[in-house]
Design a protein around this motif. Structure first.
Motif, PDB file in Angstrom:
ATOM      1  N   VAL A   1       8.651   5.708  -7.969  1.00 56.83           N
ATOM      2  CA  VAL A   1       7.089   5.735  -8.383  1.00 56.83           C
ATOM      3  C   VAL A   1       6.904   4.701  -9.156  1.00 56.83           C
ATOM      4  CG1 VAL A   1       5.445   7.059  -9.402  1.00 56.83           C
ATOM      5  CG2 VAL A   1       6.980   8.015  -7.890  1.00 56.83           C
ATOM      6  N   GLY A   2       6.026   3.635  -9.004  1.00 52.42           N
ATOM      7  CA  GLY A   2       5.489   2.675 -10.130  1.00 52.42           C
ATOM      8  C   GLY A   2       3.892   2.849 -10.245  1.00 52.42           C
ATOM      9  N   PHE A   3       3.476   2.300 -11.452  1.00 58.17           N
ATOM     10  CA  PHE A   3       1.964   2.604 -11.736  1.00 58.17           C
ATOM     11  C   PHE A   3       1.683   1.673 -12.875  1.00 58.17           C
ATOM     12  CE2 PHE A   3      -1.806   4.081 -13.593  1.00 58.17           C
ATOM     13  CZ  PHE A   3      -2.885   4.484 -12.408  1.00 58.17           C
ATOM     14  N   LEU A   4       0.720   0.942 -12.856  1.00 61.88           N
ATOM     15  CA  LEU A   4       0.036   0.305 -13.901  1.00 61.88           C
ATOM     16  C   LEU A   4      -1.478   0.430 -13.745  1.00 61.88           C
ATOM     17  CD1 LEU A   4       2.034  -2.770 -14.784  1.00 61.88           C
ATOM     18  CD2 LEU A   4       2.072  -1.054 -16.180  1.00 61.88           C
TER      19      LEU A   4
ATOM     20  N   THR B   1       9.587   4.383   7.189  1.00 58.97           N
ATOM     21  CA  THR B   1      10.897   4.478   7.216  1.00 58.97           C
ATOM     22  C   THR B   1      11.635   4.522   5.721  1.00 58.97           C
ATOM     23  OG1 THR B   1      11.353   2.226   6.828  1.00 58.97           O
ATOM     24  CG2 THR B   1      11.009   2.708   9.085  1.00 58.97           C
ATOM     25  N   PRO B   2      12.873   4.822   5.733  1.00 57.16           N
ATOM     26  CA  PRO B   2      13.293   5.084   4.313  1.00 57.16           C
ATOM     27  C   PRO B   2      13.339   3.862   3.331  1.00 57.16           C
ATOM     28  CG  PRO B   2      14.963   6.038   5.866  1.00 57.16           C
ATOM     29  CD  PRO B   2      13.831   5.362   6.703  1.00 57.16           C
ATOM     30  N   HIS B   3      12.968   2.819   3.867  1.00 57.06           N
ATOM     31  CA  HIS B   3      13.228   1.335   3.230  1.00 57.06           C
ATOM     32  C   HIS B   3      11.415   1.097   2.900  1.00 57.06           C
ATOM     33  CE1 HIS B   3      17.352   1.077   3.313  1.00 57.06           C
ATOM     34  NE2 HIS B   3      17.321   1.153   4.710  1.00 57.06           N
ATOM     35  N   THR B   4      10.711   1.869   3.468  1.00 57.54           N
ATOM     36  CA  THR B   4       9.250   1.698   3.373  1.00 57.54           C
ATOM     37  C   THR B   4       8.656   2.156   2.115  1.00 57.54           C
ATOM     38  OG1 THR B   4       8.930   1.548   5.611  1.00 57.54           O
ATOM     39  CG2 THR B   4       6.936   1.641   4.333  1.00 57.54           C
ATOM     40  N   ALA B   5       7.670   1.290   1.345  1.00 55.44           N
ATOM     41  CA  ALA B   5       7.137   1.916   0.277  1.00 55.44           C
ATOM     42  C   ALA B   5       5.422   1.562   0.406  1.00 55.44           C
ATOM     43  CB  ALA B   5       7.183   0.855  -1.074  1.00 55.44           C
ATOM     44  N   ALA B   6       4.708   2.452  -0.140  1.00 54.06           N
ATOM     45  CA  ALA B   6       3.402   2.398   0.152  1.00 54.06           C
ATOM     46  C   ALA B   6       2.561   2.077  -1.358  1.00 54.06           C
ATOM     47  CB  ALA B   6       2.770   3.613   0.541  1.00 54.06           C
ATOM     48  N   VAL B   7       1.593   0.918  -1.219  1.00 60.02           N
ATOM     49  CA  VAL B   7       1.010   0.662  -2.411  1.00 60.02           C
ATOM     50  C   VAL B   7      -0.563   0.853  -2.184  1.00 60.02           C
ATOM     51  CG1 VAL B   7       0.445  -1.607  -3.697  1.00 60.02           C
ATOM     52  CG2 VAL B   7       2.616  -1.251  -2.551  1.00 60.02           C
ATOM     53  N   LEU B   8      -1.166   1.140  -3.255  1.00 62.65           N
ATOM     54  CA  LEU B   8      -2.698   1.486  -3.602  1.00 62.65           C
ATOM     55  C   LEU B   8      -3.037   0.461  -4.533  1.00 62.65           C
ATOM     56  CD1 LEU B   8      -3.400   5.037  -3.501  1.00 62.65           C
ATOM     57  CD2 LEU B   8      -4.186   3.457  -1.887  1.00 62.65           C
ATOM     58  N   HIS B   9      -4.137  -0.359  -4.281  1.00 64.12           N
ATOM     59  CA  HIS B   9      -4.414  -1.051  -5.663  1.00 64.12           C
ATOM     60  C   HIS B   9      -6.095  -1.343  -5.630  1.00 64.12           C
ATOM     61  CE1 HIS B   9      -5.102  -4.987  -3.706  1.00 64.12           C
ATOM     62  NE2 HIS B   9      -3.832  -5.037  -3.134  1.00 64.12           N
TER      63      HIS B   9
ATOM     64  N   THR C   1       4.933  -2.866  -9.248  1.00 62.90           N
ATOM     65  CA  THR C   1       3.566  -2.787 -10.033  1.00 62.90           C
ATOM     66  C   THR C   1       3.412  -3.634 -10.691  1.00 62.90           C
ATOM     67  OG1 THR C   1       4.530  -1.085 -11.158  1.00 62.90           O
ATOM     68  CG2 THR C   1       3.536  -0.458  -9.176  1.00 62.90           C
ATOM     69  N   VAL C   2       4.460  -3.990 -11.937  1.00 63.30           N
ATOM     70  CA  VAL C   2       4.440  -5.051 -12.911  1.00 63.30           C
ATOM     71  C   VAL C   2       4.343  -6.350 -12.569  1.00 63.30           C
ATOM     72  CG1 VAL C   2       6.898  -5.036 -13.513  1.00 63.30           C
ATOM     73  CG2 VAL C   2       5.189  -5.518 -15.319  1.00 63.30           C
ATOM     74  N   ALA C   3       5.049  -6.699 -11.504  1.00 64.41           N
ATOM     75  CA  ALA C   3       4.933  -8.123 -10.648  1.00 64.41           C
ATOM     76  C   ALA C   3       3.640  -8.450 -10.225  1.00 64.41           C
ATOM     77  CB  ALA C   3       5.996  -8.183  -9.733  1.00 64.41           C
ATOM     78  N   LEU C   4       2.939  -7.423  -9.765  1.00 65.09           N
ATOM     79  CA  LEU C   4       1.703  -7.531  -9.040  1.00 65.09           C
ATOM     80  C   LEU C   4       0.610  -7.631 -10.384  1.00 65.09           C
ATOM     81  CD1 LEU C   4       1.523  -5.297  -5.850  1.00 65.09           C
ATOM     82  CD2 LEU C   4       1.816  -7.567  -6.243  1.00 65.09           C
ATOM     83  N   ALA C   5       0.638  -6.600 -11.353  1.00 68.16           N
ATOM     84  CA  ALA C   5      -0.219  -6.891 -12.309  1.00 68.16           C
ATOM     85  C   ALA C   5       0.011  -8.031 -13.130  1.00 68.16           C
ATOM     86  CB  ALA C   5       0.057  -5.812 -13.349  1.00 68.16           C
ATOM     87  N   HIS C   6       1.032  -8.451 -13.320  1.00 68.98           N
ATOM     88  CA  HIS C   6       1.400  -9.656 -14.180  1.00 68.98           C
ATOM     89  C   HIS C   6       1.142 -11.000 -13.277  1.00 68.98           C
ATOM     90  CE1 HIS C   6       3.164 -11.599 -17.721  1.00 68.98           C
ATOM     91  NE2 HIS C   6       3.847 -12.488 -16.895  1.00 68.98           N
ATOM     92  N   GLY C   7       1.181 -11.092 -12.214  1.00 67.92           N
ATOM     93  CA  GLY C   7       1.060 -12.280 -11.388  1.00 67.92           C
ATOM     94  C   GLY C   7      -0.214 -12.446 -10.495  1.00 67.92           C
ATOM     95  N   HIS C   8      -0.954 -11.285 -10.499  1.00 67.13           N
ATOM     96  CA  HIS C   8      -2.044 -11.271  -9.481  1.00 67.13           C
ATOM     97  C   HIS C   8      -3.117 -10.474  -9.736  1.00 67.13           C
ATOM     98  CE1 HIS C   8       0.465 -13.168  -6.408  1.00 67.13           C
ATOM     99  NE2 HIS C   8       1.377 -12.487  -6.840  1.00 67.13           N
ATOM    100  N   ARG C   9      -3.343 -10.240 -11.208  1.00 61.44           N
ATOM    101  CA  ARG C   9      -4.271  -9.604 -11.821  1.00 61.44           C
ATOM    102  C   ARG C   9      -5.564 -10.562 -12.267  1.00 61.44           C
ATOM    103  NH1 ARG C   9      -4.212  -7.532 -18.018  1.00 61.44           N
ATOM    104  NH2 ARG C   9      -6.325  -6.778 -18.121  1.00 61.44           N
TER     105      ARG C   9
ATOM    106  N   VAL D   1      -2.688  -0.616  -9.975  1.00 59.55           N
ATOM    107  CA  VAL D   1      -1.958  -0.681  -8.910  1.00 59.55           C
ATOM    108  C   VAL D   1      -0.861   0.450  -8.921  1.00 59.55           C
ATOM    109  CG1 VAL D   1      -0.300  -2.477 -10.234  1.00 59.55           C
ATOM    110  CG2 VAL D   1      -0.188  -2.282  -7.504  1.00 59.55           C
ATOM    111  N   LEU D   2      -0.473   1.033  -7.808  1.00 57.53           N
ATOM    112  CA  LEU D   2       0.326   2.183  -7.527  1.00 57.53           C
ATOM    113  C   LEU D   2       1.096   1.852  -6.384  1.00 57.53           C
ATOM    114  CD1 LEU D   2      -0.507   5.919  -7.906  1.00 57.53           C
ATOM    115  CD2 LEU D   2       0.613   5.237  -5.984  1.00 57.53           C
ATOM    116  N   ALA D   3       2.506   2.111  -6.433  1.00 60.72           N
ATOM    117  CA  ALA D   3       3.502   1.944  -5.542  1.00 60.72           C
ATOM    118  C   ALA D   3       4.381   3.165  -5.535  1.00 60.72           C
ATOM    119  CB  ALA D   3       4.206   0.742  -5.694  1.00 60.72           C
ATOM    120  N   VAL D   4       4.421   3.783  -4.508  1.00 63.95           N
ATOM    121  CA  VAL D   4       5.402   4.983  -4.116  1.00 63.95           C
ATOM    122  C   VAL D   4       6.081   5.145  -2.801  1.00 63.95           C
ATOM    123  CG1 VAL D   4       3.551   6.330  -3.265  1.00 63.95           C
ATOM    124  CG2 VAL D   4       5.055   7.628  -4.552  1.00 63.95           C
ATOM    125  N   ARG D   5       7.180   5.694  -2.924  1.00 65.36           N
ATOM    126  CA  ARG D   5       7.978   6.007  -1.779  1.00 65.36           C
ATOM    127  C   ARG D   5       7.978   7.601  -1.429  1.00 65.36           C
ATOM    128  NH1 ARG D   5      12.234   2.107  -3.552  1.00 65.36           N
ATOM    129  NH2 ARG D   5      12.165   0.354  -2.265  1.00 65.36           N
ATOM    130  N   ALA D   6       8.206   7.814  -0.311  1.00 64.51           N
ATOM    131  CA  ALA D   6       8.219   9.324  -0.028  1.00 64.51           C
ATOM    132  C   ALA D   6       9.177  10.027  -0.797  1.00 64.51           C
ATOM    133  CB  ALA D   6       8.563   9.604   1.352  1.00 64.51           C
TER     134      ALA D   6
END
Length: 338
Positions: free
Chosen positions: A145-148, A279-287, A312-320, A328-333
Motif C-alpha cells: 500500500v502506498g499513498f500521498l 496477477t500476483p505482480h500487478t498493482a493498481a493505481v488511482l490518482h 507513489t512518492v516517485a509519481l508525486a515527486h516527478g509528475h506533480r 496518488v494511491l497505489a495498492v496490491r490485493a
C-alpha cells in the motif's frame, strides 16, 4: 475492518542543510499527533533528520514527506531526489560508513530504528526511500500500500483526499478531488464530506457506494471520485470525473481508465463498473489530475518494478503539478499482515 481517514501529507523541501531540523520537527509533530507512545516521536525525528541530512549532503531536488499509515497504526517518512544514486547501498546501511568524513550514522541508524525500510536507488537518476515506524505488535501494510496527498503550493488545506478500508481480505480504495472556488478550505470541506460518506458505506457494491456519495454531496459543488475494489484476482473500478485508474506490472501498464464525464453531487450519470484482472505482480493505481497522466505513456522499467510506497512518492515527486492538489494511491490485493 480498518478505516483510516487521509489528511494532507506533510512536505519539506530539502534544498539546504537548514531544512534538516525542520524535517525532524515535522516528523516529531506528526508522530505526536498520531499518538505514538514513548520514544517513538523522537525516533521519527531521528529518521527524518538522517534522511534529510543525506539529501542535503549528496542529492539535488530532494524532498521529504511525512504521514500516518493508511492501514494500521504508525508513521511513514518518505524521501525522493534526483541525485547521483548510491553506488554501494549495502555499505551505506552499515553504521559508521561515510563518504563525507562525518560520524556516518545516516542510513545505518535509520535501518536500526525503522520497523520497515525500503530503498531503491539508480545511478544518475536518484534515490527513493520509505521508512516506517509501526506500533509494536500491531499489523501494518508492508510494501503493498502506498499513498500521498499533497496540497497545492501556497495552500494549507487540500481539496484532494483518499482512504483505504479492508474487510474480509477485500480492499476498497477511494480518491476524491473536491470541487470548490479554486483550492483550499471549500474544496477540502467537500472532500471530507465525501470521505465520511465513503466510510459509512464502503462495503456496498461500487455503483451503490457512488450513489451514497452523490447524495452526501448534493448541497456542495461536488467532486470527482474514483473507487477501486481489489480481491485476490481482480479489481473493480468505478469513477466519475477526472480520477484515473491504472493497473501495471513489471511488463508494463495493462489498463488505463478515466471516470465517466460528470460530477458526483451535481450531474452524475449512472455509474458503471469496469473489471481489471490482477496477477500476483500487478498493482493498481488511482490518482487525481494533480498528477500528470503522461507518466503512464512510457514509464521506465525501474518505475514499473517499484513497490507501491515508492511508486507513489516517485509519481508525486516527478509528475506533480504544483499548482493543483495532488493525490496518488497505489495498492496490491491483500497480503498477510506482518
Amino acid at each position: 475492518m480498518t478505516r483510516t481517514a487521509i489528511g494532507p501529507t506533510a512536505f519539506v523541501r530539502i534544498d539546504h542543510h537548514s531544512a534538516v531540523q525542520l524535517a525532524a520537527d515535522v516528523a516529531r509533530s506528526c508522530a505526536e499527533q498520531c499518538r505514538l507512545p514513548g520514544a517513538m516521536p523522537d525516533q521519527a525525528a531521528v529518521i527524518a533528520s538522517e534522511l534529510a541530512s543525506n539529501l542535503a549532503k549528496h542529492a539535488k531536488d530532494g524532498a521529504l514527506y511525512v504521514q500516518p499509515f493508511r492501514l494500521g497504526a504508525g508513521l511513514e517518512i518518505l524521501t525522493a531526489d534526483r541525485g547521483p544514486g548510491m553506488s554501494e547501498l549495502q555499505r551505506c546501511l552499515t553504521d559508521g560508513y561515510t563518504t563525507t568524513g562525518t560520524l556516518g550514522a545516516g542510513l545505518g541508524a535509520v535501518s536500526r530504528i525503522a520497523t520497515d525500510l525500503i530503498i531503491r536507488t539508480e545511478a544518475g537518476v536518484g534515490t527513493l526511500v520509505s521508512a516506517r515506524l509501526a506500533l509494536p505488535g500491531q499489523p501494518y501494510p508492508g510494501q503493498d500500500v502506498g499513498f500521498l496527498c499533497l496540497a497545492a503550493e501556497g495552500e494549507q488545506e487540500c481539496g484532494d483526499t483518499g482512504a483505504i478500508v479492508e474487510n474480509d481480505r477485500i480492499r476498497t480504495a477511494i480518491v476524491v478531488d473536491g470541487l470548490g472556488l479554486g483550492h483550499g478550505p471549500q474544496a477540502a470541506e467537500v472532500a471530507q464530506i465525501a470521505l465520511r460518506a465513503f466510510h459509512s458505506a464502503a462495503d456496498q457494491p461500487l455503483p451503490q457506494l457512488m450513489a451514497v456519495l452523490h447524495r452526501a454531496l448534493r448541497h456542495s459543488r461536488g467532486a470527482a471520485v474514483g473507487i477501486l475494489r481489489l480481491s485476490t484476482d481482480q479489481a473493480q473500478y468505478c469513477g466519475i470525473g477526472n480520477v484515473r485508474a491504472l493497473a501495471f506490472s513489471p511488463r508494463g501498464v495493462g489498463h488505463r481508465l478515466t471516470g465517466q464525464p460528470g460530477i458526483v453531487g451535481w450531474k452524475m450519470p449512472t455509474p458503471q463498473t469496469h473489471s481489471i484482472p490482477l496477477t500476483p505482480h500487478t498493482a493498481a493505481v488511482l490518482h487525481s489530475d494533480g498528477i500528470n497522466a503522461i507518466w503512464a505513456h512510457s514509464p521506465s522499467p525501474s518505475m514499473l518494478r517499484l513497490p507501491p510506497p515508492l511508486l507513489t512518492v516517485a509519481l508525486a515527486h516527478g509528475h506533480r503539478s504544483g499548482r493543483d492538489d495532488a493525490t496518488v494511491l497505489a495498492v496490491r490485493a491483500h497480503q498477510e499482515s506482518r
